[in-house]
Design a protein around this motif. Structure first.
Motif, PDB file in Angstrom:
ATOM      1  N   LYS A  14      28.477  51.063  72.657  1.00  0.00           N
ATOM      2  CA  LYS A  14      27.784  49.891  73.180  1.00  0.00           C
ATOM      3  C   LYS A  14      28.523  49.268  74.361  1.00  0.00           C
ATOM      4  CE  LYS A  14      24.508  49.834  70.003  1.00  0.00           C
ATOM      5  NZ  LYS A  14      23.087  50.054  70.329  1.00  0.00           N
ATOM      6  N   THR A  15      29.830  49.501  74.450  1.00  0.00           N
ATOM      7  CA  THR A  15      30.624  48.854  75.502  1.00  0.00           C
ATOM      8  C   THR A  15      31.335  49.862  76.407  1.00  0.00           C
ATOM      9  OG1 THR A  15      32.508  48.674  73.977  1.00  0.00           O
ATOM     10  CG2 THR A  15      31.019  46.786  74.110  1.00  0.00           C
ATOM     11  N   ILE A  35      28.597  45.041  67.376  1.00  0.00           N
ATOM     12  CA  ILE A  35      29.761  45.724  67.935  1.00  0.00           C
ATOM     13  C   ILE A  35      30.782  46.099  66.865  1.00  0.00           C
ATOM     14  CG2 ILE A  35      31.697  45.529  69.553  1.00  0.00           C
ATOM     15  CD1 ILE A  35      28.987  45.675  70.923  1.00  0.00           C
TER      16      ILE A  35
END
Length: 348
Positions: A240-241, A322
């Protein structure tokens, strides 16, 4: 004359980052991470490198660079001057003149050092912070008084006022006292990500909550004791990052590798206060291993006609999950989630 850029941080962020520049390079210093970014252009995002910050120059209250091609690290009532942030080269320590102490922001532009005292709404300008040489004081311009960051070059001064719906902008002016010829520019997104609070600008503010992962129901007329299987996801959803560091080059001397930087920046974002898009929690006790699905075997005694609700703590950015906690599990007898936060408050 070398162009020099400096950025001082607001309030509790003083120890966590600063931006400055010398010659062909500009820098963002993250003292909390022990790292700094170097680039040749923050607007067009060119030639981004990440380096390790030497231990001797970590923990500064303010960081400056000046036309003499040196870096200045202010800590308390003194400052350390070095030629290299990675090696602490040619280090010399001086005391700040009493008139130059306890400033809220420090920056350098042209021949001068500027010190902003927000409560007094004044700026003190000197050529030497140890001797208070050629000192002059003037009121800070109303358009610049609420800046989060300040820095300067040989010909211009800059002020960042924070993020808005158009992103993170900074204003350039030819005269800090009069705010003449103001022009607004934007930071590139890859640069914003390295600034304190920048991850929230890109991905959204952090959130944390208890997520219900299972409900155990006993519809029998007697109490039941048995082992139950609780399946849940744990760990860091790093995909996701992963875009955070897509255009960064990590120096061989850096203490972190590719992929680890995003993790450190997300941890740091979670630790920030809510006003900077954080949750004010310390998540470093979590393993932060790659997210996987696990099954726990737990024995419960469930009373007749009652239920047990199983909750897991998770954190995220914007709308994306996250981090799923490995250890933060809670159990209730109602569908109302627990009210406590399982993480310690972030250290400031």
């Amino acid at each position: 004359m070398l162009p020099v850029l400096l950025l001082a941080l607001p309030a509790f962020l003083w120890r966590e980052g600063t931006v400055q520049g010398i010659d062909d390079y500009y820098y963002i210093i993250r003292s909390d991470l022990g790292l700094y970014m170097r680039s040749t252009n923050f607007h067009e995002v060119k030639d981004i490198h990440i380096f390790t910050l030497h231990n001797s120059v970590r923990g500064g209250d303010h960081y400056l660079s000046h036309k003499d091609d040196l870096f200045y690290i202010i800590k308390g009532d003194s400052y350390r001057r070095v030629t290299n942030l990675n090696k602490d080269s040619a280090a010399v320590v001086y005391t700040l003149h009493p008139n130059c102490r306890k400033g809220d922001h420090y920056f350098s532009a042209g021949d001068y050092f500027y010190i902003i005292f927000k409560a007094k709404r004044i700026v003190r300008r000197v050529t030497n912070m140890h001797e208070d040489t050629r000192a002059r004081t003037f009121p800070i311009h109303s358009a610049l008084k609420n800046g989060l960051y300040y820095w300067g070059t040989a010909s211009w001064t800059y002020c960042v006022k924070g993020s808005n719906k158009w992103g993170v902008k900074y204003q350039r002016t030819t005269n800090f006292e009069k705010n003449t010829n103001p022009i607004t520019y934007s930071f590139h997104g890859d640069v914003v990500n390295f600034l304190p609070g920048g991850v929230a600008v890109t991905f959204g503010k952090s959130f944390s909550l208890w997520q219900r992962v299972s409900v155990i129901v006993n519809e029998a007329s007697t109490n039941v004791t048995q082992e139950y299987s609780i399946t849940r996801k744990v760990g860091y959803v790093k995909e996701k990052t992963k875009t955070i560091e897509r255009n960064w080059k990590v120096s061989a001397s850096a203490t972190v590798g590719t992929g680890e930087l995003a993790l450190l920046l997300v941890q740091a974002q979670f630790s920030l206060e809510t006003s900077f898009g954080g949750s004010n929690v310390d998540t470093t006790s979590e393993p932060w291993s790659a997210a996987i699905e696990i099954t726990d075997k737990i024995t419960f005694t469930v009373s007749s006609k009652q239920s047990i609700y199983v909750w897991q703590y998770k954190m995220g950015l914007g709308k994306e999950d996250i981090l799923y906690s490995h250890t933060a599990l809670a159990f209730t007898n109602t569908a109302v989630p627990p009210a406590f936060n399982p993480y310690e408050p972030a250290k400031k």
